[in-house]
Write a protein that holds these residues in place. Structure first.
Motif, PDB file in Angstrom:
ATOM      1  N   ARG A  24       1.884   7.797  10.303  1.00 28.15           N
ATOM      2  CA  ARG A  24       2.627   7.317   9.135  1.00 28.15           C
ATOM      3  C   ARG A  24       4.126   7.453   9.354  1.00 28.15           C
ATOM      4  N   GLU A  25       4.847   6.571   8.696  1.00 23.32           N
ATOM      5  CA  GLU A  25       6.306   6.571   8.775  1.00 23.32           C
ATOM      6  C   GLU A  25       6.872   7.675   7.882  1.00 23.32           C
ATOM      7  N   GLN A  26       7.820   8.415   8.422  1.00 22.38           N
ATOM      8  CA  GLN A  26       8.502   9.452   7.628  1.00 22.38           C
ATOM      9  C   GLN A  26       9.415   8.778   6.603  1.00 22.38           C
ATOM     10  N   ALA A  27       9.464   9.343   5.421  1.00 25.27           N
ATOM     11  CA  ALA A  27      10.416   8.857   4.421  1.00 25.27           C
ATOM     12  C   ALA A  27      11.825   9.132   4.947  1.00 25.27           C
ATOM     13  N   PRO A  28      12.755   8.251   4.661  1.00 20.68           N
ATOM     14  CA  PRO A  28      14.114   8.463   5.169  1.00 20.68           C
ATOM     15  C   PRO A  28      14.797   9.657   4.501  1.00 20.68           C
ATOM     16  N   ALA A  29      15.717  10.249   5.222  1.00 20.15           N
ATOM     17  CA  ALA A  29      16.545  11.325   4.658  1.00 20.15           C
ATOM     18  C   ALA A  29      17.616  10.661   3.802  1.00 20.15           C
ATOM     19  N   VAL A  30      17.613  10.963   2.519  1.00 19.28           N
ATOM     20  CA  VAL A  30      18.586  10.373   1.602  1.00 19.28           C
ATOM     21  C   VAL A  30      19.149  11.447   0.679  1.00 19.28           C
ATOM     22  N   GLU A  31      20.332  11.173   0.175  1.00 24.30           N
ATOM     23  CA  GLU A  31      20.954  12.013  -0.847  1.00 24.30           C
ATOM     24  C   GLU A  31      21.376  11.085  -1.975  1.00 24.30           C
ATOM     25  N   TYR A  32      21.233  11.574  -3.200  1.00 17.58           N
ATOM     26  CA  TYR A  32      21.579  10.759  -4.361  1.00 17.58           C
ATOM     27  C   TYR A  32      21.985  11.674  -5.503  1.00 17.58           C
ATOM     28  N   THR A  33      22.621  11.086  -6.510  1.00 13.57           N
ATOM     29  CA  THR A  33      23.062  11.826  -7.679  1.00 13.57           C
ATOM     30  C   THR A  33      22.304  11.310  -8.891  1.00 13.57           C
ATOM     31  N   LEU A  34      21.735  12.245  -9.648  1.00 13.26           N
ATOM     32  CA  LEU A  34      21.015  11.888 -10.864  1.00 13.26           C
ATOM     33  C   LEU A  34      21.995  11.625 -12.001  1.00 13.26           C
ATOM     34  N   LEU A  35      21.522  10.998 -13.051  1.00 12.12           N
ATOM     35  CA  LEU A  35      22.376  10.684 -14.201  1.00 12.12           C
ATOM     36  C   LEU A  35      23.032  11.926 -14.786  1.00 12.12           C
ATOM     37  N   ASP A  36      22.352  13.076 -14.681  1.00 11.43           N
ATOM     38  CA  ASP A  36      22.918  14.323 -15.226  1.00 11.43           C
ATOM     39  C   ASP A  36      23.938  14.969 -14.288  1.00 11.43           C
ATOM     40  N   GLY A  37      24.237  14.293 -13.153  1.00 14.16           N
ATOM     41  CA  GLY A  37      25.233  14.793 -12.212  1.00 14.16           C
ATOM     42  C   GLY A  37      24.668  15.665 -11.100  1.00 14.16           C
ATOM     43  N   GLN A  38      23.394  15.995 -11.180  1.00 12.00           N
ATOM     44  CA  GLN A  38      22.759  16.838 -10.161  1.00 12.00           C
ATOM     45  C   GLN A  38      22.650  16.081  -8.839  1.00 12.00           C
ATOM     46  N   LYS A  39      23.095  16.722  -7.760  1.00 14.24           N
ATOM     47  CA  LYS A  39      22.980  16.157  -6.413  1.00 14.24           C
ATOM     48  C   LYS A  39      21.617  16.547  -5.842  1.00 14.24           C
ATOM     49  N   VAL A 109      16.609  10.194 -12.721  1.00 17.34           N
ATOM     50  CA  VAL A 109      17.025   8.794 -12.621  1.00 17.34           C
ATOM     51  C   VAL A 109      18.340   8.778 -11.851  1.00 17.34           C
ATOM     52  N   ALA A 110      18.372   7.980 -10.793  1.00 20.68           N
ATOM     53  CA  ALA A 110      19.569   7.859  -9.961  1.00 20.68           C
ATOM     54  C   ALA A 110      20.046   6.417  -9.979  1.00 20.68           C
ATOM     55  N   ILE A 111      21.345   6.241  -9.850  1.00 19.95           N
ATOM     56  CA  ILE A 111      21.917   4.904  -9.687  1.00 19.95           C
ATOM     57  C   ILE A 111      22.383   4.805  -8.240  1.00 19.95           C
ATOM     58  N   ASP A 112      21.825   3.846  -7.526  1.00 19.26           N
ATOM     59  CA  ASP A 112      22.137   3.663  -6.104  1.00 19.26           C
ATOM     60  C   ASP A 112      23.388   2.788  -5.982  1.00 19.26           C
ATOM     61  N   ASN A 113      24.539   3.328  -6.417  1.00 16.47           N
ATOM     62  CA  ASN A 113      25.793   2.561  -6.461  1.00 16.47           C
ATOM     63  C   ASN A 113      26.124   1.838  -5.160  1.00 16.47           C
ATOM     64  N   THR A 114      25.888   2.497  -4.042  1.00 18.04           N
ATOM     65  CA  THR A 114      26.279   1.940  -2.747  1.00 18.04           C
ATOM     66  C   THR A 114      25.177   1.111  -2.097  1.00 18.04           C
ATOM     67  N   GLY A 115      23.953   1.236  -2.599  1.00 21.25           N
ATOM     68  CA  GLY A 115      22.816   0.567  -1.963  1.00 21.25           C
ATOM     69  C   GLY A 115      22.266   1.344  -0.784  1.00 21.25           C
ATOM     70  N   ASN A 116      22.841   2.520  -0.495  1.00 19.97           N
ATOM     71  CA  ASN A 116      22.402   3.295   0.678  1.00 19.97           C
ATOM     72  C   ASN A 116      20.951   3.752   0.589  1.00 19.97           C
ATOM     73  N   VAL A 117      20.508   4.133  -0.604  1.00 17.97           N
ATOM     74  CA  VAL A 117      19.130   4.619  -0.742  1.00 17.97           C
ATOM     75  C   VAL A 117      18.159   3.450  -0.532  1.00 17.97           C
ATOM     76  N   ALA A 118      18.418   2.329  -1.179  1.00 13.83           N
ATOM     77  CA  ALA A 118      17.561   1.148  -1.008  1.00 13.83           C
ATOM     78  C   ALA A 118      17.549   0.681   0.446  1.00 13.83           C
ATOM     79  N   ASN A 119      18.688   0.722   1.113  1.00  9.12           N
ATOM     80  CA  ASN A 119      18.743   0.317   2.523  1.00  9.12           C
ATOM     81  C   ASN A 119      17.962   1.268   3.414  1.00  9.12           C
ATOM     82  N   ALA A 120      18.018   2.551   3.124  1.00 15.02           N
ATOM     83  CA  ALA A 120      17.290   3.534   3.928  1.00 15.02           C
ATOM     84  C   ALA A 120      15.778   3.336   3.822  1.00 15.02           C
ATOM     85  N   PHE A 121      15.320   2.816   2.705  1.00 14.33           N
ATOM     86  CA  PHE A 121      13.892   2.613   2.484  1.00 14.33           C
ATOM     87  C   PHE A 121      13.411   1.232   2.906  1.00 14.33           C
TER      88      PHE A 121
END
Length: 163
Positions: A24-39, A109-121
């Motif tokens: 199986r493919e490993q999920a990509p390593a990603v970082e994101y910020t939730l609506l509450d500001g939590q990284k 809930v995260a907003i993928d402002n840069t598209g980096n999370v969607a691109n990683a997946f």
């Protein structure tokens, strides 16, 4: 003739191994910020079964399926399931915040402002797209469109039962 008798069982074993998901493919390593500001980092997913749902407030199917995503999260969270809803980069942050607040989404809930999370997946280009990730961080299934939730729950049950 002898070669055929030996080859067929070997081929069957190889096919069975491939179908069992041993590679199986490993999920990509990603970082994101939730609506509450939590990284958050995908490293924090270790040991959990994860639902990663890419969606948009402008996507009718996303809005339609969200109550079932919520119900799935509520049903399995005590057993080790976690969920993150990743809003696409084109979704206005105010719309995402309002949606999450008015529907009282019980998960991150995260907003993928840069598209980096969607691109990683993938990249993820269609919404909704949902990934089911096992406790070892492997992508078990990718759903484009609304999943069959009965089958989705069956698979979650199996993944939660894994060591």
């Amino acid at each position: 003739m002898l070669h055929r008798r030996l080859f067929a069982p070997a081929l069957a074993l190889i096919c069975a191994a491939a179908l069992s998901g041993c590679a199986r493919e490993q999920a990509p390593a990603v970082e994101y910020t939730l609506l509450d500001g939590q990284k958050v980092s995908s490293k924090q997913w270790a040991g959990k079964v994860m639902v990663v749902n890419f969606w948009a407030t402008s996507c009718a199917t996303c809005v339609k399926e969200m109550p079932q995503i919520v119900a799935t999260h509520e049903k399995y969270k005590a057993r080790g399931l976690d969920t993150v809803a990743v809003a696409m980069s084109y979704d206005p942050p105010a719309f995402v915040s309002r949606f999450a607040e008015t529907r009282k989404l019980p998960f991150g809930v995260a907003i993928d402002n840069t598209g980096n999370v969607a691109n990683a997946f993938g990249p993820v280009q269609m919404t909704p797209t949902t990934f089911l990730i096992n406790k070892r961080g492997e992508i078990v299934k990718r759903y484009v469109g609304e999943p069959d939730f009965a089958a989705f729950h069956e698979l979650i049950e199996k993944l939660l039962a894994e060591a």
